[in-house]
Design a protein around this motif. Structure first.
Motif, PDB file in Angstrom:
ATOM      1  N   GLY A  66      36.689  48.218  42.337  1.00  0.00           N
ATOM      2  CA  GLY A  66      37.489  47.265  43.080  1.00  0.00           C
ATOM      3  C   GLY A  66      38.246  46.275  42.224  1.00  0.00           C
ATOM      4  O   GLY A  66      39.126  45.572  42.718  1.00  0.00           O
ATOM      5  N   ALA A  76      41.937  44.357  43.165  1.00  0.00           N
ATOM      6  CA  ALA A  76      42.058  42.896  43.245  1.00  0.00           C
ATOM      7  C   ALA A  76      43.120  42.402  42.275  1.00  0.00           C
ATOM      8  O   ALA A  76      43.948  41.548  42.623  1.00  0.00           O
ATOM      9  N   VAL A 130      45.469  38.573  43.243  1.00  0.00           N
ATOM     10  CA  VAL A 130      44.516  37.501  43.536  1.00  0.00           C
ATOM     11  C   VAL A 130      43.761  37.127  42.267  1.00  0.00           C
ATOM     12  O   VAL A 130      43.543  37.959  41.392  1.00  0.00           O
ATOM     13  N   VAL A 135      40.636  36.562  39.967  1.00  0.00           N
ATOM     14  CA  VAL A 135      39.369  37.294  39.922  1.00  0.00           C
ATOM     15  C   VAL A 135      38.396  36.561  39.007  1.00  0.00           C
ATOM     16  O   VAL A 135      38.754  36.131  37.913  1.00  0.00           O
ATOM     17  N   GLY A 192      36.107  32.026  48.167  1.00  0.00           N
ATOM     18  CA  GLY A 192      36.338  32.365  49.564  1.00  0.00           C
ATOM     19  C   GLY A 192      36.614  31.170  50.457  1.00  0.00           C
ATOM     20  O   GLY A 192      36.835  31.329  51.652  1.00  0.00           O
ATOM     21  N   LYS A 251      38.644  36.666  44.299  1.00  0.00           N
ATOM     22  CA  LYS A 251      37.690  37.769  44.420  1.00  0.00           C
ATOM     23  C   LYS A 251      36.646  37.608  43.322  1.00  0.00           C
ATOM     24  O   LYS A 251      36.986  37.352  42.165  1.00  0.00           O
ATOM     25  N   LYS A 252      35.366  37.725  43.703  1.00  0.00           N
ATOM     26  CA  LYS A 252      34.274  37.578  42.735  1.00  0.00           C
ATOM     27  C   LYS A 252      33.551  38.905  42.560  1.00  0.00           C
ATOM     28  O   LYS A 252      33.262  39.605  43.533  1.00  0.00           O
TER      29      LYS A 252
END
Length: 128
Positions: free
Chosen positions: A32, A36, A41, A43, A67, A75-76
């Motif tokens: 993923g 991302a 976004v 990261v 979030g 995104k983590k």
């Protein structure tokens, strides 16, 4: 060619190769990641271990931020220090409690051992 020039040239080439596309290397071991990064976004890759006290202090701070509010799009990806050695190697991480920030698939900063909530937030803001 003198030895010093040769060694500096070889070192520069090795660093360029090692600093190659982290996004594609990371995606092979962190599913993923590329999606991302391609979405643009920010990261955060958070390297933790269950026995690490600093990691345990970092987790609720990161969870509260990612979030939500300014970090809604972030995104983590959490990486286990003990079992995901392939990820550590790809990202050149040497210790637990490491946080690595990416923007547009490129590493922009990393932090090791920071547990102060204000410092973590300031660090994460660098990716916005």
């Amino acid at each position: 060619m003198n030895r010093r020039l040769f060694l500096s040239t070889v070192s520069a080439l090795l660093l360029a190769v090692a600093a190659g596309p982290l996004a594609s290397a990371a995606d092979k071991v962190v599913p993923g990641f590329n999606e991302a990064a391609a979405a643009g976004v920010p990261v955060l890759v958070h390297v933790t271990a269950p026995w690490c006290e600093v990691c345990q202090a970092q987790k609720p701070v990161v969870a509260k931020l990612v979030g939500n509010g300014d970090f809604a799009a972030m995104k983590k990806f959490e990486v286990d220090f003990d079992s995901q050695k392939d990820v550590l190697q790809k990202l050149r991480v040497q210790s637990q409690s490491t946080m690595v920030l990416f923007r547009n698939g490129k590493e922009i900063d990393r932090s090791v051992g920071v547990s102060d909530p204000a410092e973590i937030e300031a660090f994460m803001r660098k990716a916005l």
